[in-house]
Design a protein around this motif. Structure first.
Motif, PDB file in Angstrom:
ATOM      1  N   ASP A  80      95.152   8.991  24.260  1.00 26.69           N
ATOM      2  CA  ASP A  80      95.379   9.383  22.867  1.00 26.69           C
ATOM      3  C   ASP A  80      95.497   8.182  21.930  1.00 26.69           C
ATOM      4  N   ALA A  81      95.266   6.973  22.436  1.00 24.27           N
ATOM      5  CA  ALA A  81      95.306   5.750  21.624  1.00 24.27           C
ATOM      6  C   ALA A  81      96.641   5.593  20.902  1.00 24.27           C
ATOM      7  N   ASN A  82      97.716   5.803  21.629  1.00 26.98           N
ATOM      8  CA  ASN A  82      99.061   5.670  21.087  1.00 26.98           C
ATOM      9  C   ASN A  82      99.388   4.184  20.928  1.00 26.98           C
ATOM     10  N   LYS A  83      99.767   3.773  19.709  1.00 32.46           N
ATOM     11  CA  LYS A  83     100.047   2.356  19.423  1.00 32.46           C
ATOM     12  C   LYS A  83     101.176   1.791  20.288  1.00 32.46           C
ATOM     13  N   GLU A  84     101.993   2.650  20.889  1.00 37.72           N
ATOM     14  CA  GLU A  84     103.053   2.183  21.778  1.00 37.72           C
ATOM     15  C   GLU A  84     102.513   1.810  23.157  1.00 37.72           C
ATOM     16  N   HIS A  85     101.248   2.122  23.424  1.00 34.51           N
ATOM     17  CA  HIS A  85     100.659   1.865  24.738  1.00 34.51           C
ATOM     18  C   HIS A  85      99.466   0.908  24.662  1.00 34.51           C
ATOM     19  N   VAL A  86      99.527  -0.055  23.741  1.00 34.35           N
ATOM     20  CA  VAL A  86      98.459  -1.054  23.624  1.00 34.35           C
ATOM     21  C   VAL A  86      98.523  -1.993  24.828  1.00 34.35           C
ATOM     22  N   LEU A  87      97.396  -2.178  25.485  1.00 27.68           N
ATOM     23  CA  LEU A  87      97.309  -3.102  26.611  1.00 27.68           C
ATOM     24  C   LEU A  87      96.833  -4.481  26.158  1.00 27.68           C
ATOM     25  N   GLN A  88      95.778  -4.496  25.328  1.00 32.47           N
ATOM     26  CA  GLN A  88      95.230  -5.745  24.803  1.00 32.47           C
ATOM     27  C   GLN A  88      94.727  -5.498  23.386  1.00 32.47           C
ATOM     28  N   THR A  89      94.647  -6.568  22.609  1.00 33.86           N
ATOM     29  CA  THR A  89      94.087  -6.484  21.263  1.00 33.86           C
ATOM     30  C   THR A  89      93.539  -7.845  20.873  1.00 33.86           C
ATOM     31  N   ASN A  90      92.630  -7.852  19.926  1.00 35.98           N
ATOM     32  CA  ASN A  90      92.105  -9.096  19.384  1.00 35.98           C
ATOM     33  C   ASN A  90      91.537  -8.809  18.000  1.00 35.98           C
ATOM     34  N   ILE A  91      91.503  -9.841  17.161  1.00 36.63           N
ATOM     35  CA  ILE A  91      90.971  -9.714  15.814  1.00 36.63           C
ATOM     36  C   ILE A  91      90.246 -11.010  15.479  1.00 36.63           C
ATOM     37  N   SER A  92      89.074 -10.887  14.849  1.00 34.62           N
ATOM     38  CA  SER A  92      88.279 -12.071  14.534  1.00 34.62           C
ATOM     39  C   SER A  92      87.196 -11.711  13.529  1.00 34.62           C
ATOM     40  N   ILE A  93      86.612 -12.730  12.915  1.00 35.09           N
ATOM     41  CA  ILE A  93      85.431 -12.492  12.084  1.00 35.09           C
ATOM     42  C   ILE A  93      84.169 -12.741  12.903  1.00 35.09           C
ATOM     43  N   GLY A  94      84.306 -13.489  13.985  1.00 36.86           N
ATOM     44  CA  GLY A  94      83.155 -13.876  14.800  1.00 36.86           C
ATOM     45  C   GLY A  94      83.015 -13.066  16.076  1.00 36.86           C
ATOM     46  N   PRO A  95      82.107 -13.502  16.945  1.00 42.74           N
ATOM     47  CA  PRO A  95      81.841 -12.787  18.198  1.00 42.74           C
ATOM     48  C   PRO A  95      83.087 -12.671  19.076  1.00 42.74           C
ATOM     49  N   MET A  96      83.165 -11.567  19.805  1.00 47.98           N
ATOM     50  CA  MET A  96      84.291 -11.319  20.707  1.00 47.98           C
ATOM     51  C   MET A  96      83.828 -10.544  21.924  1.00 47.98           C
ATOM     52  N   TYR A  97      84.656 -10.593  22.956  1.00 53.91           N
ATOM     53  CA  TYR A  97      84.477  -9.792  24.164  1.00 53.91           C
ATOM     54  C   TYR A  97      85.696  -8.887  24.314  1.00 53.91           C
ATOM     55  N   ALA A  98      85.486  -7.731  24.921  1.00 57.08           N
ATOM     56  CA  ALA A  98      86.582  -6.828  25.274  1.00 57.08           C
ATOM     57  C   ALA A  98      86.357  -6.379  26.710  1.00 57.08           C
ATOM     58  N   ASN A  99      87.361  -6.576  27.546  1.00 52.76           N
ATOM     59  CA  ASN A  99      87.277  -6.151  28.941  1.00 52.76           C
ATOM     60  C   ASN A  99      87.924  -4.783  29.070  1.00 52.76           C
ATOM     61  N   ILE A 100      87.103  -3.784  29.266  1.00 52.72           N
ATOM     62  CA  ILE A 100      87.587  -2.411  29.414  1.00 52.72           C
ATOM     63  C   ILE A 100      87.607  -2.121  30.910  1.00 52.72           C
ATOM     64  N   ASN A 101      88.749  -2.452  31.551  1.00 50.73           N
ATOM     65  CA  ASN A 101      88.848  -2.276  33.001  1.00 50.73           C
ATOM     66  C   ASN A 101      89.367  -0.881  33.342  1.00 50.73           C
ATOM     67  N   THR A 102      89.598  -0.638  34.617  1.00 46.30           N
ATOM     68  CA  THR A 102      89.957   0.717  35.057  1.00 46.30           C
ATOM     69  C   THR A 102      91.351   1.153  34.618  1.00 46.30           C
ATOM     70  N   SER A 103      92.224   0.224  34.194  1.00 47.67           N
ATOM     71  CA  SER A 103      93.547   0.636  33.707  1.00 47.67           C
ATOM     72  C   SER A 103      93.494   1.092  32.250  1.00 47.67           C
ATOM     73  N   VAL A 104      92.392   0.824  31.567  1.00 49.24           N
ATOM     74  CA  VAL A 104      92.233   1.205  30.165  1.00 49.24           C
ATOM     75  C   VAL A 104      91.823   2.678  30.087  1.00 49.24           C
ATOM     76  N   LYS A 105      92.524   3.431  29.247  1.00 43.14           N
ATOM     77  CA  LYS A 105      92.215   4.857  29.067  1.00 43.14           C
ATOM     78  C   LYS A 105      91.496   5.132  27.755  1.00 43.14           C
ATOM     79  N   ALA A 106      91.661   4.234  26.755  1.00 44.21           N
ATOM     80  CA  ALA A 106      90.983   4.404  25.467  1.00 44.21           C
ATOM     81  C   ALA A 106      90.723   3.030  24.857  1.00 44.21           C
ATOM     82  N   PHE A 107      89.683   2.968  24.027  1.00 49.12           N
ATOM     83  CA  PHE A 107      89.281   1.734  23.346  1.00 49.12           C
ATOM     84  C   PHE A 107      89.093   2.069  21.878  1.00 49.12           C
TER      85      PHE A 107
END
Length: 119
Positions: A80-107
């Protein structure tokens, strides 16, 4: 004989139901730059890349980009993308990577260019 015919009818009905079932939805690739996506039905786990912010005009104050000019992403431990359950976050103007592993339930992606899966 009737028992064998009934078993055959059940088998034929099962095969027909399987053959007529709608195909499973394919996971999105690329992932759009805005939205919340559930891992499994919407997107597949993996490493994803974006070229960064989708803003056509960057706004800078004192040499710092404003939040509206940046791309932000979040991974969640709940679908449900509850802000209390954030695993990782990042913010940038340039290129980025996001690792969506098996513990991640929503992106969640905000103001980003599309995300493509890295092979």
């Amino acid at each position: 004989m009737a028992r064998a015919l009934r078993a055959l009818a059940i088998f034929v009905a099962s095969v027909t139901a399987i053959a007529m079932a709608p195909p499973a939805a394919a996971a999105m690739d690329p992932i759009p730059g805005n939205g919340v996506f559930v891992v499994g039905p919407d997107i597949a786990p993996g490493l994803y890349h974006t070229d960064g912010s989708a803003s056509v005009v960057g706004v800078w104050i004192n040499n710092v980009p404003t939040q509206d000019s940046m791309c932000a992403w979040f991974t969640y431990g709940t679908p449900d993308a509850n802000k209390e359950h954030v695993l990782q976050t990042n913010i940038s103007i340039g290129p980025m990577y996001a690792n969506i592993n098996t513990s991640v339930k929503a992106f969640e992606s905000q103001n980003c260019q599309p995300w493509t899966r890295v092979p």
